[in-house]
Enzyme design. Sequence first.
Site, PDB file in Angstrom:
ATOM      1  N   SER A  15     -20.731 -16.537 -47.041  1.00 39.87           N
ATOM      2  CA  SER A  15     -19.817 -16.928 -45.957  1.00 39.87           C
ATOM      3  C   SER A  15     -20.498 -16.777 -44.596  1.00 39.87           C
ATOM      4  O   SER A  15     -21.499 -16.067 -44.457  1.00 39.87           O
ATOM      5  CB  SER A  15     -18.576 -16.022 -46.027  1.00 39.87           C
ATOM      6  N   GLY A  16     -19.950 -17.458 -43.623  1.00 36.27           N
ATOM      7  CA  GLY A  16     -20.275 -17.232 -42.209  1.00 36.27           C
ATOM      8  C   GLY A  16     -21.763 -17.254 -41.875  1.00 36.27           C
ATOM      9  O   GLY A  16     -22.487 -18.207 -42.188  1.00 36.27           O
ATOM     10  N   ILE A  17     -22.233 -16.173 -41.258  1.00 33.73           N
ATOM     11  CA  ILE A  17     -23.615 -16.099 -40.782  1.00 33.73           C
ATOM     12  C   ILE A  17     -24.588 -16.136 -41.961  1.00 33.73           C
ATOM     13  O   ILE A  17     -25.604 -16.848 -41.922  1.00 33.73           O
ATOM     14  CB  ILE A  17     -23.813 -14.813 -39.940  1.00 33.73           C
ATOM     15  N   TYR A 153     -16.324   0.280 -36.834  1.00 35.17           N
ATOM     16  CA  TYR A 153     -17.216  -0.884 -36.728  1.00 35.17           C
ATOM     17  C   TYR A 153     -18.318  -0.626 -35.691  1.00 35.17           C
ATOM     18  O   TYR A 153     -19.504  -0.845 -35.958  1.00 35.17           O
ATOM     19  CB  TYR A 153     -16.402  -2.126 -36.358  1.00 35.17           C
ATOM     20  N   THR A 188     -16.802 -17.647 -37.519  1.00 34.27           N
ATOM     21  CA  THR A 188     -16.943 -17.473 -38.974  1.00 34.27           C
ATOM     22  C   THR A 188     -15.571 -17.143 -39.573  1.00 34.27           C
ATOM     23  O   THR A 188     -14.633 -16.807 -38.843  1.00 34.27           O
ATOM     24  CB  THR A 188     -17.881 -16.296 -39.299  1.00 34.27           C
TER      25      THR A 188
END
Length: 254
Positions: A15-17, A153, A188
């Site tokens: 997925s995404g990056i 995070y 994303t």
Amino acid sequence: MQDKRKSVLITGAGSGIGKAVALRFNAEGYGVCLFDLNEEAVREVAGELNPEPGSICFAGSVTEPETMNKAVSATVETFGGIDCVVTSAGIVSVEPAVDADLDKFRQTLEVNVIGTWLAAQAAGRVMIEQGHGSIIMIGSVYGSGGAPQRTAYCASKGAVHNLVQSLAVEWGPYGVRVNAVAPTGVRTPMVQDLIDRGIYNLTGVQGRTPLGRLAEPEEIAAACFYLAGADAGFTTGHVLPVDGGWLANGYILG
Ligand SMILES: NC(=O)c1ccc[n+]([C@@H]2O[C@H](COP(=O)([O-])OP(=O)(O)OC[C@H]3O[C@@H](n4cnc5c(N)ncnc54)[C@H](O)[C@@H]3O)[C@@H](O)[C@H]2O)c1
């Protein structure tokens, strides 16, 4: 074992990056090992790649050392070595610090820090033996500063940025370079999910970003491709912001 050709292992490739990195490196002629928790997703990404020079899929968690070791071995077996690793597998948790759930906090550190470390360690062992290699971690502008409701995070990405420095220092003498790309908001599924849940301040992010928009995953993949290759041959221990000017900005733009 086949003849040597350039190869990359990508975590979070479903997925995404991570997916954009897979597409870019495949287009540039790299053999690609796609690693992700989501088996269906990596198989779909594999289906989008040019059949040459080839790809392999691995389903599992970056937090499992054995699975990671097997993925590195399979990459070496298939492509004759491992030139590059891009660690894009990651999760985000958003909650007020006073109410933070300990399990969620631990899981964020487990995936983002330990998972990144395990991928680097498994590949690093082979790269040291080979005498060359490039490890690229996906950090974040939040690794260089705090943000409300994202303590786990931010702490995890700060740790990733330090992993880059520590491993670059330890492995530089063996010809292994370690760098990170630190994006701000990237368009994303991760970010779309936060937007859909009403916990992503899109207007605020774009307002603080001098270029006034989110990044596209392909723009992060381009920075990874630069760090992988000879043009970055003397670059190690570096965290490269690809952030539309976010970190440069001490000002809130109207
Ligand atoms: N999107 C952004 O705005 C942004 C900004 C800065 C940094 N990042 C970082 O970039 C990386 C990729 O983010 P993205 O936006 O592409 O997210 P994404 O959710 O679109 O993709 C992440 C992928 O990682 C996989 N994954 C999650 N946990 C895993 C595990 N334990 N083992 C193996 N695979 C796992 C998921 O299945 C998914 O395919 C993350 O590390 C994220 O923190 C993203």
